[in-house]
Design a protein around this motif. Structure first.
Motif, mmCIF file in Angstrom:
data_model
loop_
_atom_site.group_PDB
_atom_site.id
_atom_site.type_symbol
_atom_site.label_atom_id
_atom_site.label_comp_id
_atom_site.label_asym_id
_atom_site.label_seq_id
_atom_site.Cartn_x
_atom_site.Cartn_y
_atom_site.Cartn_z
ATOM 1 N N TRP A 94 -5.333 42.128 37.374
ATOM 2 C CA TRP A 94 -4.497 42.905 38.286
ATOM 3 C C TRP A 94 -3.241 43.445 37.611
ATOM 4 N N CYS A 117 -1.681 46.723 38.765
ATOM 5 C CA CYS A 117 -1.495 46.868 40.213
ATOM 6 C C CYS A 117 -0.123 46.415 40.693
ATOM 7 N N CYS A 145 1.002 42.249 43.933
ATOM 8 C CA CYS A 145 -0.164 43.125 44.005
ATOM 9 C C CYS A 145 -0.988 42.685 45.215
#
Length: 78
Positions: A28, A31, A38
């Motif tokens: 992630w 993100c 996230c």
């Protein structure tokens, strides 16, 4: 014998912590917003950026301890 078991157990722990680092942060990493969060909408989970530091530190410490025990196996006993 105990040092061998400890080295293998610590190596296994470093692999587990490395997987958690991958699952909680590395997947992630693109993100995260400015607050270090996230949100993954499919499962409704919020991932925190600082969790990557914690899992990576635990993995590195366990791996280092495993290397230390392995190195101590090769030294002659006194």
């Amino acid at each position: 014998m105990i040092r061998k078991v400890a080295a293998l157990a610590l190596l296994g722990l470093s692999l587990v912590f490395g997987y958690f680092y991958y699952a909680q942060y590395f997947r992630w990493r693109g993100c995260f917003n400015d607050l270090g969060r996230c949100y993954e909408a499919d499962s409704g989970v919020v991932y925190l950026e600082q969790s990557g530091d914690a899992w990576l530190l635990l993995a590195a410490l366990a791996f280092g301890a495993s290397l230390y025990h392995t190195w101590r196996l090769k030294k002659p006993n006194r």
